[in-house]
Design a protein around this motif. Structure first.
Motif, short mmCIF file in Angstrom:
data_model
loop_
_atom_site.label_atom_id
_atom_site.label_comp_id
_atom_site.label_asym_id
_atom_site.label_seq_id
_atom_site.Cartn_x
_atom_site.Cartn_y
_atom_site.Cartn_z
N ALA A 11 55.01 48.16 57.63
CA ALA A 11 54.16 49.00 56.79
C ALA A 11 52.80 48.32 56.70
O ALA A 11 52.72 47.14 56.36
CB ALA A 11 54.76 49.17 55.40
N LEU A 12 51.75 49.06 57.00
CA LEU A 12 50.41 48.48 57.05
C LEU A 12 49.49 49.17 56.05
O LEU A 12 49.34 50.38 56.08
CB LEU A 12 49.84 48.61 58.46
N ALA B 36 52.27 49.32 44.04
CA ALA B 36 53.55 49.69 43.44
C ALA B 36 54.16 50.88 44.15
O ALA B 36 55.38 50.94 44.36
CB ALA B 36 53.36 49.99 41.95
N SER B 37 53.31 51.85 44.54
CA SER B 37 53.80 53.02 45.27
C SER B 37 54.44 52.60 46.59
O SER B 37 55.52 53.08 46.95
CB SER B 37 52.65 53.99 45.55
N LEU B 38 53.77 51.72 47.33
CA LEU B 38 54.32 51.27 48.61
C LEU B 38 55.64 50.54 48.40
O LEU B 38 56.59 50.73 49.18
CB LEU B 38 53.31 50.38 49.33
N ALA B 39 55.73 49.72 47.37
CA ALA B 39 56.97 49.02 47.07
C ALA B 39 58.10 50.00 46.80
O ALA B 39 59.22 49.84 47.31
CB ALA B 39 56.78 48.09 45.88
N GLY B 40 57.82 51.02 45.99
CA GLY B 40 58.85 52.02 45.71
C GLY B 40 59.29 52.76 46.96
O GLY B 40 60.48 53.02 47.16
N PHE B 41 58.33 53.07 47.81
CA PHE B 41 58.61 53.77 49.06
C PHE B 41 59.52 52.95 49.97
O PHE B 41 60.54 53.44 50.48
CB PHE B 41 57.28 54.06 49.77
N LEU B 42 59.20 51.67 50.14
CA LEU B 42 59.99 50.81 51.02
C LEU B 42 61.37 50.51 50.43
O LEU B 42 62.38 50.51 51.15
CB LEU B 42 59.24 49.51 51.31
N ALA B 43 61.42 50.26 49.12
CA ALA B 43 62.69 49.97 48.48
C ALA B 43 63.64 51.15 48.55
O ALA B 43 64.87 50.98 48.53
CB ALA B 43 62.47 49.55 47.02
N ALA B 44 63.09 52.37 48.67
CA ALA B 44 63.91 53.58 48.78
C ALA B 44 64.21 53.93 50.24
O ALA B 44 64.69 55.04 50.52
CB ALA B 44 63.21 54.75 48.10
#
Length: 315
Positions: free
Chosen positions: A162-163, A253-261
């Motif tokens: 993810a970049l 935070a959005s990217l973290a939520g996206f990857l964690a899901a």
């Protein structure tokens, strides 16, 4: 396991003020210091959600030592690369009406040897990572092609990438086909060289990035919501936010939520929206925990409102 890479991390000092008056001596109502940098923020949000994460960061001087200690206190494994220069310190001033004034330091200039050490640390760590999130601007001393080389090495190690960067660094990295890129509206407009006035404009810009090599695009459109365009489909999502306290780190935070899901599809977009909405309700660059999330406030759809004007057009 989510590995993050922040080539120009920081210590972020935030002061909350009743108001900002030039030339005056001001007394802060509250203050805090957080480990900063876009990739660091992703790691903080991943750790807050209870997932394992490690942060690859250059560390220099007493500021670097404090950054490493704070990361450890957040439950983040530190993969530090020693550098000669001192880790930068950024300052954010938050007024009572949520107006932000930020002063970002340039950070140290990395040598060719330090740049290579960062790349090799990422390559070695990528073998045990589900995702590698490469985030933020490049420090002095690193050429725009540095992220492209990082993506290539991490892909060879078997990791998904993810970049989150912009400008020439994004342009150069697209040829290595990152699995997802995460521009905001301004960065998306810059990448395609034209303004974005509607959601449809943003969709077409994201599709252009797919044509140039990205496998998926997760675009933050500010108050208008978020857009996911990729092989799994095109989806649009948003959430109700009554009061914004600070938008620092909301995209991270959005990217973290996206990857964690899982980093794929409509459910991952919903997680991204929930995490971003929770982040703007928190002070400074504080990252949300599961207790801060409000999934019921999130809506996602594959029926994209192409003609909807953006409240904050990107130019």
């Amino acid at each position: 396991m989510i590995l993050t890479v922040t080539p120009n991390p920081s210590l972020d000092r935030t002061y909350e003020l009743p108001g900002l008056t030039r030339g005056a001596v001001l007394r802060a109502a509250a203050d805090r210091v957080d480990p900063g940098g876009k990739g660091v923020n992703v790691s903080r949000a991943v750790a807050a959600a209870g997932h394992r994460t490690a942060a690859v960061v250059p560390l220099g001087g007493p500021e670097g030592a404090l950054l490493a200690r704070l990361l450890g206190e957040h439950g983040i494994e530190v993969a530090g690369v020693p550098v000669a220069g001192s880790t930068r310190v950024n300052v954010t001033l938050v007024e009572a009406d949520a107006t932000l004034t930020k002063v970002n330091a340039a950070g140290p200039e990395l040598t060719a040897g330090e740049a290579e050490a960062l790349l090799e640390t990422v390559r070695v760590r990528s073998a045990s990572a589900d995702w590698v999130a490469c985030c933020g601007s490049l420090p002095r001393g690193l050429p725009p092609e540095w992220y492209a080389e990082l993506v290539a090495r991490a892909h060879r190690a078997g990791a998904r990438i993810a970049l989150d960067t912009s400008g020439p660094a994004l342009d150069a990295a697209l040829r290595e086909r990152p699995d997802v890129v995460k521009p905001n509206a301004e960065e998306l407009a810059e990448a395609v060289g034209r303004p974005l006035a509607t959601v449809g404009d943003a969709v077409r810009a994201a599709e252009e990035l797919l044509d140039r090599g990205a496998r998926a695009v997760l675009a933050s459109l500010g108050a208008d919501g978020q857009l996911l365009v990729g092989g799994s489909g095109t989806y649009f999502g948003g959430a109700r936010v009554v009061a914004v306290r600070s938008n620092v780190g909301a995209g991270d935070a959005s990217l973290a939520g996206f990857l964690a899901a899982g980093g794929v599809g409509e459910a991952a977009l919903a997680a991204a929206v929930a995490h971003g909405a929770a982040a703007v309700r928190l002070p400074g660059s504080q990252m949300p925990t599961p207790a801060d999330l409000d999934p019921a406030s999130v809506t996602t759809t594959a029926d994209i409102p192409l003609d909807r004007p953006l409240r904050e057009p990107a130019r």
